[in-house]
Scaffold this motif. Structure first.
Motif, PDB file in Angstrom:
ATOM      1  N   LEU A 289       2.868  -0.178 -16.456  1.00  0.00           N
ATOM      2  CA  LEU A 289       3.386   0.815 -15.185  1.00  0.00           C
ATOM      3  C   LEU A 289       2.252   1.804 -14.913  1.00  0.00           C
ATOM      4  O   LEU A 289       2.150   2.104 -13.873  1.00  0.00           O
ATOM      5  N   SER A 290       1.654   2.313 -15.940  1.00  0.00           N
ATOM      6  CA  SER A 290       0.512   3.181 -15.480  1.00  0.00           C
ATOM      7  C   SER A 290      -0.398   2.527 -14.933  1.00  0.00           C
ATOM      8  O   SER A 290      -1.113   3.246 -13.808  1.00  0.00           O
ATOM      9  N   ARG A 291      -0.987   1.283 -15.201  1.00  0.00           N
ATOM     10  CA  ARG A 291      -1.829   0.739 -14.344  1.00  0.00           C
ATOM     11  C   ARG A 291      -1.311   0.417 -12.923  1.00  0.00           C
ATOM     12  O   ARG A 291      -2.186   0.416 -11.818  1.00  0.00           O
ATOM     13  N   ALA A 292      -0.026   0.076 -12.856  1.00  0.00           N
ATOM     14  CA  ALA A 292       0.604  -0.119 -11.450  1.00  0.00           C
ATOM     15  C   ALA A 292       0.424   1.104 -10.620  1.00  0.00           C
ATOM     16  O   ALA A 292      -0.057   1.002  -9.423  1.00  0.00           O
ATOM     17  N   ILE A 293       0.693   2.105 -11.242  1.00  0.00           N
ATOM     18  CA  ILE A 293       0.601   3.515 -10.468  1.00  0.00           C
ATOM     19  C   ILE A 293      -0.744   4.013 -10.114  1.00  0.00           C
ATOM     20  O   ILE A 293      -1.307   4.114  -8.931  1.00  0.00           O
TER      21      ILE A 293
ATOM     22  N   VAL B 109     -15.924  10.205  -5.175  1.00  0.00           N
ATOM     23  CA  VAL B 109     -15.650  11.104  -6.395  1.00  0.00           C
ATOM     24  C   VAL B 109     -14.853  10.200  -7.340  1.00  0.00           C
ATOM     25  O   VAL B 109     -14.234   9.383  -6.872  1.00  0.00           O
ATOM     26  N   TYR B 110     -14.589  10.736  -8.204  1.00  0.00           N
ATOM     27  CA  TYR B 110     -13.534  10.199  -9.423  1.00  0.00           C
ATOM     28  C   TYR B 110     -12.125  10.882  -9.278  1.00  0.00           C
ATOM     29  O   TYR B 110     -12.536  12.291  -9.084  1.00  0.00           O
ATOM     30  N   ASP B 111     -11.047  10.174  -9.322  1.00  0.00           N
ATOM     31  CA  ASP B 111      -9.891  10.862  -9.435  1.00  0.00           C
ATOM     32  C   ASP B 111      -9.488  11.016 -10.733  1.00  0.00           C
ATOM     33  O   ASP B 111      -8.847  10.244 -11.444  1.00  0.00           O
ATOM     34  N   PHE B 112     -10.212  12.026 -11.377  1.00  0.00           N
ATOM     35  CA  PHE B 112      -9.627  12.440 -12.917  1.00  0.00           C
ATOM     36  C   PHE B 112      -8.560  12.992 -13.178  1.00  0.00           C
ATOM     37  O   PHE B 112      -8.081  13.224 -14.218  1.00  0.00           O
ATOM     38  N   ALA B 113      -7.863  13.582 -12.036  1.00  0.00           N
ATOM     39  CA  ALA B 113      -6.483  14.472 -12.237  1.00  0.00           C
ATOM     40  C   ALA B 113      -5.613  13.177 -12.718  1.00  0.00           C
ATOM     41  O   ALA B 113      -4.144  13.596 -13.136  1.00  0.00           O
ATOM     42  N   LEU B 114      -5.701  11.976 -11.827  1.00  0.00           N
ATOM     43  CA  LEU B 114      -4.555  10.854 -12.143  1.00  0.00           C
ATOM     44  C   LEU B 114      -4.334  10.549 -13.396  1.00  0.00           C
ATOM     45  O   LEU B 114      -2.971  10.650 -13.489  1.00  0.00           O
TER      46      LEU B 114
ATOM     47  N   ALA C  34       4.992  -2.149  -1.760  1.00  0.00           N
ATOM     48  CA  ALA C  34       5.484  -0.775  -2.339  1.00  0.00           C
ATOM     49  C   ALA C  34       5.741  -0.961  -3.921  1.00  0.00           C
ATOM     50  O   ALA C  34       6.409  -2.044  -4.189  1.00  0.00           O
ATOM     51  N   LEU C  35       5.524   0.020  -4.613  1.00  0.00           N
ATOM     52  CA  LEU C  35       5.747   0.242  -5.788  1.00  0.00           C
ATOM     53  C   LEU C  35       6.763   1.155  -6.088  1.00  0.00           C
ATOM     54  O   LEU C  35       6.780   2.635  -5.921  1.00  0.00           O
ATOM     55  N   SER C  36       8.036   0.786  -6.356  1.00  0.00           N
ATOM     56  CA  SER C  36       9.282   1.993  -6.688  1.00  0.00           C
ATOM     57  C   SER C  36       9.523   1.990  -7.974  1.00  0.00           C
ATOM     58  O   SER C  36       9.651   1.000  -8.825  1.00  0.00           O
ATOM     59  N   VAL C  37       9.670   3.489  -8.513  1.00  0.00           N
ATOM     60  CA  VAL C  37       9.698   3.543 -10.075  1.00  0.00           C
ATOM     61  C   VAL C  37      10.628   4.537 -10.275  1.00  0.00           C
ATOM     62  O   VAL C  37      11.058   5.417  -9.575  1.00  0.00           O
ATOM     63  N   ASN C  38      11.615   4.172 -11.248  1.00  0.00           N
ATOM     64  CA  ASN C  38      12.588   4.930 -11.747  1.00  0.00           C
ATOM     65  C   ASN C  38      12.117   5.432 -13.398  1.00  0.00           C
ATOM     66  O   ASN C  38      12.107   4.514 -14.066  1.00  0.00           O
TER      67      ASN C  38
ATOM     68  N   CYS D 272       8.120   6.267  -4.879  1.00  0.00           N
ATOM     69  CA  CYS D 272       7.653   5.082  -4.309  1.00  0.00           C
ATOM     70  C   CYS D 272       6.370   5.239  -3.549  1.00  0.00           C
ATOM     71  O   CYS D 272       6.152   5.998  -2.781  1.00  0.00           O
ATOM     72  N   LEU D 273       5.231   4.495  -3.961  1.00  0.00           N
ATOM     73  CA  LEU D 273       4.313   4.550  -3.381  1.00  0.00           C
ATOM     74  C   LEU D 273       3.977   3.101  -2.287  1.00  0.00           C
ATOM     75  O   LEU D 273       4.120   1.834  -2.977  1.00  0.00           O
ATOM     76  N   THR D 274       3.726   3.285  -1.307  1.00  0.00           N
ATOM     77  CA  THR D 274       3.681   2.349  -0.080  1.00  0.00           C
ATOM     78  C   THR D 274       2.159   2.338   0.631  1.00  0.00           C
ATOM     79  O   THR D 274       1.597   3.244   0.741  1.00  0.00           O
ATOM     80  N   TRP D 275       1.903   1.009   0.743  1.00  0.00           N
ATOM     81  CA  TRP D 275       0.587   0.770   1.624  1.00  0.00           C
ATOM     82  C   TRP D 275       1.413  -0.272   2.829  1.00  0.00           C
ATOM     83  O   TRP D 275       1.865  -1.397   2.466  1.00  0.00           O
ATOM     84  N   GLN D 276       0.607   0.285   3.915  1.00  0.00           N
ATOM     85  CA  GLN D 276       1.307  -0.649   5.284  1.00  0.00           C
ATOM     86  C   GLN D 276      -0.135  -1.024   6.043  1.00  0.00           C
ATOM     87  O   GLN D 276      -1.019  -0.067   6.383  1.00  0.00           O
TER      88      GLN D 276
END
Length: 490
Positions: free
Chosen positions: A362-366, A252-257, A460-464, A449-453
């Motif tokens: 930043l939007s694209r990174a998220i 599906v599409y994540d249209f909420a994002l 990881a993407l850390s955002v303030n 913080c969004l992380t993939w392991q």
């Protein structure tokens, strides 16, 4: 199996000013190695109908002005290739419907099209009509006089040039089967089920995403799978509906994002975004922008169902987008321009953010760090701004974000720091092995913080959001490197 790499969404003619062959050349030239797949927006005859190809006269024919099925085969040779199966409707100019207009019920194609009488054989009450879910202003029926002297109310969910198909009868099934077979024979390996939520209509319901619709999508997906293709359901609805649909189709599409990222940036608050990332479908495609507007209802309340954002937050979101675009989006949204959806804001994502390079990157990174396979629309790839000239010329709201480009414009865009930074992000998303691993997200208020392991590798993407600091940290065993998102704009 679809590659876990960023895909491009594009029209063949609007990105190159030419054709499918020129698009292939672009992807093998200046954009070589950037994308793992392409969603080729409608290339059927005609590409320039009233809804930019989503009203095909002949769904099984490539518009000769931009190429042939052989060109489609070449494009899909080394890339994932997605095409639209327009499930709900066909053009009023199609030879099938023209035959219906000429002969009425005596036409051999009569059963292909849906009328009010098919769903409401005993008549429709005012309450039943009000209950029908409408994506656009006006009635979902268009009365048309046929050659037999009778006037019939045809279902026209979107426009009076898009006549709804009766997908329950043999004629409707055969029509869609023919298109699926054509796709599978020409290197199309992903099918986008366009407007699929409207396909099944039933008296006494809202005629949108019914229980029967889920079964229909399930069967259609299995049919495509048997032909070697995956399916993506294109449905704008309440976020819980996306979660349910994801269980019945391949993706599906994540249209909420998209609206949740905007909300986070506008308010320096990630709570709603983090809540969604905990429960969002993992078998999804992520987008920020598409050939349509920026979806709003996907994050908001619907009826008595609370949304990820409340009604006030949705209103603030829309008004902030209008303000950031200097009210250009207001001129293209709602009743301000023809052929537009009620649940979308027509605006480039770049302009929705006030054309701020860092916020856009930043939007694209998220997006790239969120679960799912990312897609980038061609206008978004080049950080295009609202095309007010095209909007004024066509008065089609969504044309504000459907620009016509050429080699010169592409060359100029590729030299912009924000585009260079975006391409670096795309390559990172494509190449880092951890994106095939496990996802986690944590944070509160203005930080996340969004992380993939994957084993001993992580990214990881850390955002303030309050300070607009964003760092990407990569770990490979004992080695750790960190880059600032701002550095990609240097």
């Amino acid at each position: 199996m679809m590659k876990n790499k960023v895909q491009l969404i594009t029209y063949a003619d609007r990105i190159t000013g030419q054709n499918i062959g020129a698009l292939t050349t672009l992807l093998n030239g200046p954009l070589k190695g950037v994308f793992g797949g392409v969603h080729l927006l409608p290339f059927y005859n005609p590409i320039d109908g009233s809804d930019a190809g989503f009203d095909p006269i002949d769904h099984s024919e490539v518009d000769s002005r931009i190429g042939t099925w052989e060109d489609i085969q070449v494009l899909g040779k080394d890339l994932d290739l997605m095409a639209d199966l327009i499930v709900n409707h066909v053009s009023a100019q199609s030879f099938q419907f023209q035959d219906v207009l000429a002969k009425g019920k005596q036409s051999e194609f009569w059963d292909l099209f849906l009328t009010k009488e098919d769903v409401f054989p005993n008549g429709m009450s005012e309450a039943e009509q009000k209950a029908i879910y409408r994506p656009r202003p006006g009635s979902c029926f268009t009365p048309m006089q046929c050659g037999d002297g009778q006037t019939y109310d045809f279902w026209t969910t979107f426009t009076d040039n898009q006549i709804d198909i009766n997908v329950k009868v043999e004629a409707g099934v055969a029509y869609l089967n023919n298109v699926l077979t054509k796709f599978s024979a020409n290197n199309v390996n992903i099918i986008r089920l366009d407007a699929a939520g409207y396909a099944i209509k039933q008296a006494g319901t809202n005629c949108f995403m019914l229980d029967e619709t889920f079964g229909y999508l399930d069967n259609l997906s299995k049919q495509a799978n048997d032909l070697g293709m995956e399916t993506i359901a294109e449905i704008h609805s309440h976020y819980q509906t996306q979660v349910e649909v994801a269980k019945r189709v391949n993706m599906v599409y994540d249209f909420a994002l998209p609206p949740l990222i905007l909300h986070s940036l506008f308010n320096n608050d990630v709570d709603a975004l983090l809540k969604w990332l905990q429960i969002s479908p993992r078998n999804c495609l992520t987008v920020l922008d598409t050939h349509d507007g920026i979806g709003i209802i996907d994050a908001g309340p619907m009826g008595d169902k609370p949304g990820l954002l409340n009604a006030q937050q949705i209103d603030n979101l829309v008004e902030t987008m209008h303000a950031n675009s200097n009210n250009q989006s207001r001129q293209a949204t709602g009743a301000a321009a023809s052929n537009v959806d009620l649940y979308q804001v027509n605006c480039t994502y770049y302009n929705a953010l006030g054309a701020k390079d860092f916020d856009y990157l930043l939007s694209r990174a998220i997006q790239f760090f969120a679960p799912g396979v990312p897609q980038v629309y061609y206008g978004g790839l080049f950080a295009c701004e609202n095309d007010m000239e095209l909007l004024a010329r066509t008065n089609v709201g969504r044309d504000i974000n459907r620009p016509y480009l050429n080699n010169e414009k592409i060359e100029y865009a590729l030299d912009k720091p924000v585009v260079k930074g975006l391409i670096e992000l795309i390559k990172l998303r494509n190449e880092h092995p951890a994106f095939a691993g496990e996802f986690s997200a944590h944070g509160a208020e203005g930080e996340c913080c969004l992380t993939w392991q994957l084993e001993d590798k992580s990214i990881a993407l850390s955002v303030n959001f309050k300070t607009r600091d964003a760092l990407i940290t990569q770990v490979n065993g004992d080695d750790e490197t960190t880059i600032s998102l701002n550095a990609l704009l240097a």
